[in-house]
Design a protein around this motif. Sequence first.
Motif, PDB file in Angstrom:
ATOM      1  N   ALA A   1       0.830  -1.237   0.001  1.00  0.00           N
ATOM      2  CA  ALA A   1      -0.149   0.082  -0.053  1.00  0.00           C
ATOM      3  C   ALA A   1       0.884   1.208   0.150  1.00  0.00           C
ATOM      4  O   ALA A   1       0.344   2.312   0.093  1.00  0.00           O
ATOM      5  N   GLY A   2       2.235   1.094   0.025  1.00  0.00           N
ATOM      6  CA  GLY A   2       3.080   2.252  -0.143  1.00  0.00           C
ATOM      7  C   GLY A   2       3.874   2.567   1.251  1.00  0.00           C
ATOM      8  O   GLY A   2       4.508   3.608   1.439  1.00  0.00           O
ATOM      9  N   LYS A   3       3.677   1.783   2.228  1.00  0.00           N
ATOM     10  CA  LYS A   3       4.095   2.391   3.599  1.00  0.00           C
ATOM     11  C   LYS A   3       5.555   1.723   3.570  1.00  0.00           C
ATOM     12  O   LYS A   3       5.751   0.719   2.986  1.00  0.00           O
ATOM     13  N   ASN A   4       6.480   2.420   4.289  1.00  0.00           N
ATOM     14  CA  ASN A   4       7.902   2.342   4.422  1.00  0.00           C
ATOM     15  C   ASN A   4       7.945   1.660   5.776  1.00  0.00           C
ATOM     16  O   ASN A   4       7.527   2.239   6.806  1.00  0.00           O
ATOM     17  N   ILE A   5       8.455   0.271   5.826  1.00  0.00           N
ATOM     18  CA  ILE A   5       8.444  -0.361   7.052  1.00  0.00           C
ATOM     19  C   ILE A   5       9.987  -0.450   7.495  1.00  0.00           C
ATOM     20  O   ILE A   5      10.836  -1.113   6.961  1.00  0.00           O
ATOM     21  N   ALA A   6      10.419  -0.361   8.810  1.00  0.00           N
ATOM     22  CA  ALA A   6      11.904  -0.553   9.049  1.00  0.00           C
ATOM     23  C   ALA A   6      11.815  -1.777  10.360  1.00  0.00           C
ATOM     24  O   ALA A   6      10.803  -1.615  11.197  1.00  0.00           O
ATOM     25  N   LEU A   7      12.512  -2.845   9.921  1.00  0.00           N
ATOM     26  CA  LEU A   7      12.458  -3.999  10.572  1.00  0.00           C
ATOM     27  C   LEU A   7      13.484  -4.020  11.713  1.00  0.00           C
ATOM     28  O   LEU A   7      14.765  -3.653  11.354  1.00  0.00           O
ATOM     29  N   ILE A   8      13.419  -4.238  13.006  1.00  0.00           N
ATOM     30  CA  ILE A   8      14.537  -4.275  14.225  1.00  0.00           C
ATOM     31  C   ILE A   8      14.430  -5.449  14.844  1.00  0.00           C
ATOM     32  O   ILE A   8      13.228  -5.967  15.214  1.00  0.00           O
ATOM     33  N   THR A   9      15.491  -6.217  15.344  1.00  0.00           N
ATOM     34  CA  THR A   9      15.512  -7.218  16.135  1.00  0.00           C
ATOM     35  C   THR A   9      15.786  -6.744  17.517  1.00  0.00           C
ATOM     36  O   THR A   9      15.954  -5.687  17.975  1.00  0.00           O
ATOM     37  N   ASP A  10      15.886  -7.394  18.551  1.00  0.00           N
ATOM     38  CA  ASP A  10      16.141  -7.007  19.966  1.00  0.00           C
ATOM     39  C   ASP A  10      17.718  -6.500  19.771  1.00  0.00           C
ATOM     40  O   ASP A  10      17.933  -5.693  20.543  1.00  0.00           O
ATOM     41  N   ALA A  11      18.480  -7.354  19.178  1.00  0.00           N
ATOM     42  CA  ALA A  11      20.000  -6.765  18.993  1.00  0.00           C
ATOM     43  C   ALA A  11      20.511  -7.253  18.003  1.00  0.00           C
ATOM     44  O   ALA A  11      20.216  -8.611  17.599  1.00  0.00           O
ATOM     45  N   GLY A  12      21.165  -6.455  17.128  1.00  0.00           N
ATOM     46  CA  GLY A  12      21.765  -6.996  15.897  1.00  0.00           C
ATOM     47  C   GLY A  12      21.350  -6.958  14.562  1.00  0.00           C
ATOM     48  O   GLY A  12      20.485  -6.061  14.498  1.00  0.00           O
TER      49      GLY A  12
END
Length: 286
Positions: A74-85
Amino acid sequence: MAGILYLCATPIGNLEDMTFRVIRTLREADLIAAEDTRNSIKLLNHFDIHTPMTSYHEFNRYDKGRELVELLLAGKNIALITDAGTPGISDPGEELVRLAQAAGITVTSLPGACAAVTALTLSGLPTRRFCFEAFLPTDRKERARVLEELCRETRTIILYEAPHRLVKTLHELEQTLGGSRRLTVLRELTKKHETVFRTTLSAAAEYYQEQAPRGECVIVLEGTDAGAQKAQEQERWSRMPLAEHLEHYMAQGMTQKDAMKAAAADRGVSKRDIYAQWLAEKDTEQ
């Protein structure tokens, strides 16, 4: 226009390892998908980041993954992060990457901290060739299979382990790989009390039996020596009666000639030597 999925590496301990690029991306993204929102909110608050956040973890990676892909489409930019690393390394991020790429969504990785590579460079063991096993399987049969494979691994081996399971894992590795195998146990990487313990498997198992480890651990093991392994295999075959060795291959449909050739390769000798030994044993039987 579809959005972009950004894989954002976050610190594994020391907050100063956060990159300017990751901070900017987390601020500009429409949504942050975090493995543990309770843990990640502390990081975001430290860097004054106020982007909306949602949870994406091992137990919702399929259903939530599809929801995130719909948002990306739908056009959204998503940043994926983990607990660490780095996301995607021993965490559910790999599933989201697969779903996004299958949907034709652009995925890009913002490099940064990674415990496996950090530990490898500090280990003092060969770094040119290595394999990453993450956490050993919890299933008993699968765990035994992986340990058996590691016996023959010639590359440097990197494992993750929780502190409360470290002693058990070290004992299993000692029994399978041998107590003299060199290794480095690294704890609290990048933090104030970072420790790098270079020793052998037997010594490490004994030490942590007395000194309870704290903090997440990375185990870096030297690979087996290929030459020594081959010599051991040849010795094992040489102890087997030649007639039994030949029968081993002939039972698989080989001719006697081909079986002798295979046995010679197993024992590290010439086919002529095998033939001479076969004649000698035949004469003895008569």
